[in-house]
Design an enzyme around this catalytic site. Structure first.
Site, PDB file in Angstrom:
ATOM      1  N   LYS A 120       0.836  -1.202   0.000  1.00 56.12           N
ATOM      2  CA  LYS A 120       0.000   0.000   0.000  1.00 56.12           C
ATOM      3  C   LYS A 120       0.872   1.254   0.000  1.00 56.12           C
ATOM      4  O   LYS A 120       1.850   1.339   0.751  1.00 56.12           O
ATOM      5  CB  LYS A 120      -0.940  -0.016   1.219  1.00 56.12           C
ATOM      6  CG  LYS A 120      -1.965   1.124   1.226  1.00 56.12           C
ATOM      7  CD  LYS A 120      -2.929   1.005   2.389  1.00 56.12           C
ATOM      8  CE  LYS A 120      -3.941   2.144   2.388  1.00 56.12           C
ATOM      9  NZ  LYS A 120      -4.907   2.062   3.511  1.00 56.12           N
TER      10      LYS A 120
ATOM     11  N   SER B 295      -9.932   2.191   2.519  1.00 53.80           N
ATOM     12  CA  SER B 295      -9.033   2.933   1.654  1.00 53.80           C
ATOM     13  C   SER B 295      -8.011   2.061   0.929  1.00 53.80           C
ATOM     14  O   SER B 295      -7.334   2.525   0.013  1.00 53.80           O
ATOM     15  CB  SER B 295      -8.274   3.965   2.498  1.00 53.80           C
ATOM     16  OG  SER B 295      -7.450   3.312   3.465  1.00 53.80           O
TER      17      SER B 295
ATOM     18  N   SER C  34     -10.521  -0.167   6.810  1.00 50.80           N
ATOM     19  CA  SER C  34      -9.900  -0.041   5.494  1.00 50.80           C
ATOM     20  C   SER C  34      -9.141  -1.264   5.010  1.00 50.80           C
ATOM     21  O   SER C  34      -8.610  -1.250   3.909  1.00 50.80           O
ATOM     22  CB  SER C  34      -8.971   1.178   5.465  1.00 50.80           C
ATOM     23  OG  SER C  34      -9.717   2.369   5.455  1.00 50.80           O
TER      24      SER C  34
END
Length: 486
Positions: free
Chosen positions: A65, A140, A164
Site C-alpha cells: 500500500k 481505503s 480499510s
C-alpha cells in the site's frame, strides 16, 4: 520455490505479466518497476542457491500500500501533495517485508491519506473491483484488495483505521485482517489517525494472511504505541482451524434493517455453519456500538487535522506559488488548497472544528468517552464469548460514483468495522459466499486485544468448511479478466 519447481524470478515475472495484462482495467497499482522487482527476486534465488536458510515467504511477491514509506519507490499516500516524493527511510513494515525475503511488486492505489471506503478519493486513478469493473473495490486499501483478488499479487499490505482492510477484503472476496492495535508498527506509516491506524495483511486464504502478519509484526522501539509482547501464535492457530467448544457471539446491534438481503442471508447461513462445526452460538448485545460511527467521525478527523498539519509546503512534497513575492503562509495556503482533495479537506475542517476552543469538550472529549463505553461493551461481551461475529459490511460492492457525492452514505460502509478500531481489538474479514447480485460477502470475526490467534482459528474453520461446500475457494467463481488462467 523451496523445492526448486520454480525460481523466485519466474514467479515474479509471472506476476509482472499478469499486472501488464489486467491492471489497465483494474487500476490496482500506482507504481511498478519491473527491473527492481526482478532484481529482488534474483537476489532471493542466489541466497537459496547458496544454501541459506530462508523464511516461509522468501521469494513470494507482495503488493504494498502506498502509505508505507519506501526508499526505492515513490510514496504518495494517494495524494498530489506528495506526488513523486521518495522517502529517505523505509517504514518498519517495509523493512520487515524485505528482511523476510518478500518481493515487493510495487505500490498500490488508495483513498487519499487513507480517507475513504471506495478508493475513489485517490488523486491518481480509480481502482475497480475485479468481480465487476463497474464496482468499487472498497477503501481505503482498495488497490491492495483489487491486486490480490485480480491475481496480480498473492499477498498485499493494507492499513485499517475504520475498516480499510476488512471492508475491501469483504467486497473483493478475499481475507483481510486488522491486528490488535500496536501489534504491527506504525513507524514510517503516513499517519491519518494515530490512535486508530493499524497495518495488516491481505491474502487469498487465512493461512497466508497469518504468515504475512507474523512476518511484519512484533515490537518496534521506533513506535511509541507498539505493544511489547510476543506476536500471538497466528500461524499455528490458522492451521488448527477448529471452533469446536468455542462460544461465538452474534452482535445484536449489527442486524435488522439496513443490511442487503443477500448479505443477511449469507451471514445467517454462516451462523448455522458455525453451530454445525461444534460452536455454541449466542446473541450478545453491545448497546454502545450504535454510537461508534459518530464517535469515530469526530476522533479520526480530529487526529487527521493534527497529523496533516505537517504538509506545509516547506519541508517536502508539493509547493505552489513560491515565486519569492509571497509569504510562507500564502505558499502554505495555496499548496494545501491545490494538494489536498475534497474528502481530505472535509475531514481536516471537521477535525479542526471539533478541536476548537469552546467545542473540544462537547465533541472530541465526548467522543472519547463514547470510545471508552464501546471498549467496555467489548470487555463485557468477551466475558461471555470467545469471539464476536457480524457481517463485515452492510452491502456488497456498490457502483463507482453511486456514493461519491454523499459522504454519509459512504461512511455507512464502515458501520460494522469501526467499533474494533475504537477499542483496538483484533478483527478479520473472511469470505462467506456470494449475494444475490453475484458479488462477495464477508464475515467479520472479532476477538479481544492480543487474541489475534483466536480470530485466525475461527476464520480458518469457516474457510475450510465453506470451501468444502463450494468445491474450492470463492475466488474460483470470479470472472477471469484476462481470458486465460489466473
Amino acid at each position: 520455490m523451496a523445492s526448486g519447481e520454480a525460481s523466485a524470478a519466474q514467479v515474479a515475472q509471472a506476476h509482472l505479466d499478469r499486472i501488464a495484462a489486467v491492471d489497465g482495467e483494474v487500476g490496482a497499482f500506482l507504481h511498478v518497476d519491473p527491473e527492481t522487482v526482478l532484481a529482488q527476486a534474483r537476489a532471493i534465488d542466489e541466497r537459496r542457491a547458496a544454501g541459506e536458510e530462508l523464511g516461509p515467504l522468501a521469494g513470494v511477491p507482495i503488493a504494498h500500500k502506498d502509505v508505507f514509506t519506501t526508499t526505492d519507490m515513490p510514496t504518495t499516500a494517494g495524494s498530489k501533495i506528495l506526488e513523486g516524493w521518495r522517502p529517505p527511510y523505509d517504514a518498519t513494515v517495509t523493512a520487515r517485508l524485505r528482511a523476510a525475503g518478500l518481493v515487493i511488486l510495487g505500490k498500490t492505489n488508495m483513498d487519499e491519506f487513507a480517507m475513504g471506503s471506495s478508493t475513489e478519493n485517490s488523486a491518481y486513478r480509480t481502482t475497480r473491483n475485479p468481480w465487476d469493473l463497474s464496482r468499487i473495490p472498497g477503501g481505503s486499501s482498495g488497490g491492495s484488495s483489487a491486486a490480490v483478488a485480480a491475481f496480480e499479487a498473492p499477498l498485499a499490505t493494507g492499513t485499517d483505521t475504520g475498516g480499510s482492510i476488512r471492508q475491501p477484503a469483504a467486497v473483493t472476496g478475499i481475507v483481510g485482517m486488522k491486528p490488535t492495535y500496536g501489534g504491527s508498527s506504525r513507524y514510517g506509516l503516513i499517519a491519518f489517525a494515530s490512535s486508530l491506524d493499524t497495518p495488516g495483511p491481505f491474502a487469498r486464504n487465512v493461512l497466508d494472511a497469518a504468515l504475512l502478519q507474523e512476518a511484519f509484526s512484533g515490537h518496534d522501539p521506533m513506535d511509541s504505541t507498539s505493544v511489547d509482547q510476543p506476536v500471538p501464535a497466528v500461524v499455528e492457530a490458522a492451521r488448527r482451524a477448529d471452533v469446536a467448544g468455542m462460544t461465538v457471539g452474534v452482535v445484536k446491534e449489527f442486524s435488522g434493517d439496513g443490511y442487503q438481503p443477500g448479505v443477511a442471508a449469507r451471514f445467517a447461513e454462516t451462523v448455522a455453519l458455525l453451530e454445525s462445526l461444534g460452536a455454541k452460538v449466542v446473541e450478545v448485545s453491545c448497546p454502545n456500538f450504535t454510537y461508534a460511527l459518530p464517535a469515530y467521525y469526530l476522533i479520526a478527523p480530529s487526529e487527521c487535522s493534527s497529523n496533516l498539519a505537517r504538509f506545509d509546503a516547506m519541508r517536502f512534497g508539493l509547493r505552489v506559488g513560491d515565486d519569492g513575492a509571497r509569504s510562507a503562509e500564502e505558499v502554505m495556503a495555496l499548496t494545501r488548497a491545490e494538494g489536498f482533495g475534497p474528502e481530505v479537506k472535509r475531514r481536516i475542517m471537521l477535525g479542526t472544528y471539533a478541536l476548537s476552543s469552546g467545542y473540544y469538550d462537547a465533541y472530541y472529549g465526548k467522543a472519547q468517552q463514547v470510545r471508552t463505553l464501546i471498549t467496555r461493551d467489548f470487555d463485557a461481551a468477551f466475558e461471555q464469548v470467545d469471539v464476536l461475529i457480524s457481517p463485515t459490511t452492510p452491502t456488497t460492492a456498490f457502483p463507482i460514483g453511486e456514493r461519491a457525492d454523499d459522504p454519509m452514505a459512504m461512511y455507512l460502509a464502515d458501520l460494522c468495522t469501526i467499533p474494533s478500531n475504537l477499542a483496538g481489538n483484533a478483527a478479520i474479514s473472511v469470505p462467506c459466499g456470494l449475494s444475490d447480485d453475484g458479488l462477495p460477502v464477508g464475515l467479520q470475526i472479532m476477538a479481544p486485544a492480543l487474541a489475534d490467534d483466536r480470530v485466525y482459528r475461527a476464520a480458518a474453520a469457516v474457510e475450510g468448511a465453506l470451501e468444502d461446500r463450494w468445491g474450492g475457494p470463492l475466488l474460483a467463481q470470479a470472472p477471469d479478466l484476462a481470458g486465460g488462467a489466473k
